[in-house]
Design a protein around this motif. Structure first.
Motif, short mmCIF file in Angstrom:
data_model
loop_
_atom_site.label_atom_id
_atom_site.label_comp_id
_atom_site.label_asym_id
_atom_site.label_seq_id
_atom_site.Cartn_x
_atom_site.Cartn_y
_atom_site.Cartn_z
N GLN A 35 -1.96 -16.34 -38.18
CA GLN A 35 -0.56 -16.15 -37.83
C GLN A 35 0.19 -17.48 -37.74
O GLN A 35 1.38 -17.55 -38.01
N GLY A 84 -9.49 -14.58 -34.92
CA GLY A 84 -8.54 -13.79 -34.14
C GLY A 84 -8.15 -14.41 -32.81
O GLY A 84 -7.23 -13.91 -32.15
N TYR A 85 -8.83 -15.49 -32.41
CA TYR A 85 -8.57 -16.10 -31.10
C TYR A 85 -7.16 -16.64 -31.05
O TYR A 85 -6.76 -17.45 -31.89
N ARG A 86 -6.41 -16.21 -30.05
CA ARG A 86 -4.97 -16.54 -29.97
C ARG A 86 -4.77 -17.80 -29.14
O ARG A 86 -4.57 -17.76 -27.94
N ASN A 96 -0.26 -17.26 -28.16
CA ASN A 96 -0.28 -15.86 -28.59
C ASN A 96 -0.61 -15.67 -30.06
O ASN A 96 -0.74 -14.54 -30.51
N LEU A 97 -0.73 -16.74 -30.82
CA LEU A 97 -0.97 -16.62 -32.26
C LEU A 97 -2.39 -17.05 -32.61
O LEU A 97 -2.92 -18.01 -32.04
N ASN A 98 -2.98 -16.36 -33.59
CA ASN A 98 -4.27 -16.81 -34.10
C ASN A 98 -4.05 -17.78 -35.25
O ASN A 98 -2.90 -18.03 -35.64
N ASP A 150 3.39 -19.51 -29.80
CA ASP A 150 4.41 -18.69 -30.43
C ASP A 150 5.77 -19.34 -30.18
O ASP A 150 5.85 -20.48 -29.68
#
Length: 145
Positions: free
Chosen positions: A68, A51-53, A63-65, A57
């Motif tokens: 994503q 989950g670490y972003r 902002n993305l893991n 983006d």
């Protein structure tokens, strides 16, 4: 449990000149297991790693893991991470889990990553591995539970 995570353009691990794991863009996870680790700690660390972003983006913000961003994960067992380096000129390894426990938690962590739908490659536990990577950024974080 400790994860040293590196955002990579590519990473590969070899044992005896044979590739055991290889990824393109994603995360290289060096995983250290400590004596006091539990399945709950492993679950939490897996959640944090995935989950670490730390991927950009569309506005070039982290902002993305990894999911994503469409990346993969390469998990490599790293028994030296829990070392005590606070004194002297030689690390102490008393905080690290014994090999059978460390291997069980390593396999558990890898399975948890796969269960989350992330393409996950591995090294080989307790082997003499050669890890190569292209650190993207460079971006490196230490996560611990």
């Amino acid at each position: 449990m400790i994860a040293l995570i590196q955002r990579v353009s590519e990473a590969c691990v070899k044992v005896d000149d044979m590739i055991t794991g290889q990824i393109g863009p994603g995360l290289l996870v060096l995983l250290g297991v400590e004596k006091e680790d539990t399945h709950q700690k492993a679950d939490r660390l897996c959640e944090r790693v995935l989950g670490y972003r730390i991927f950009q983006d569309e506005n070039d913000k982290m902002n993305l893991n990894v999911q994503q961003a469409g990346g993969s994960v390469l998990v490599v067992s790293q028994f030296t991470l829990p070392a005590d380096t606070s004194r002297g000129m030689r690390p102490g390894f008393s905080r690290g889990a014994p090999p059978d426990m460390a291997n069980a938690f390593y396999e558990y962590f890898v399975e948890r990553c796969r269960m989350q739908g992330v393409a996950t490659e591995t090294g080989r536990f307790a082997a003499d591995m050669k890890v190569s990577l292209v650190n993207d950024g460079p971006v490196t974080f230490w996560l611990q539970t």
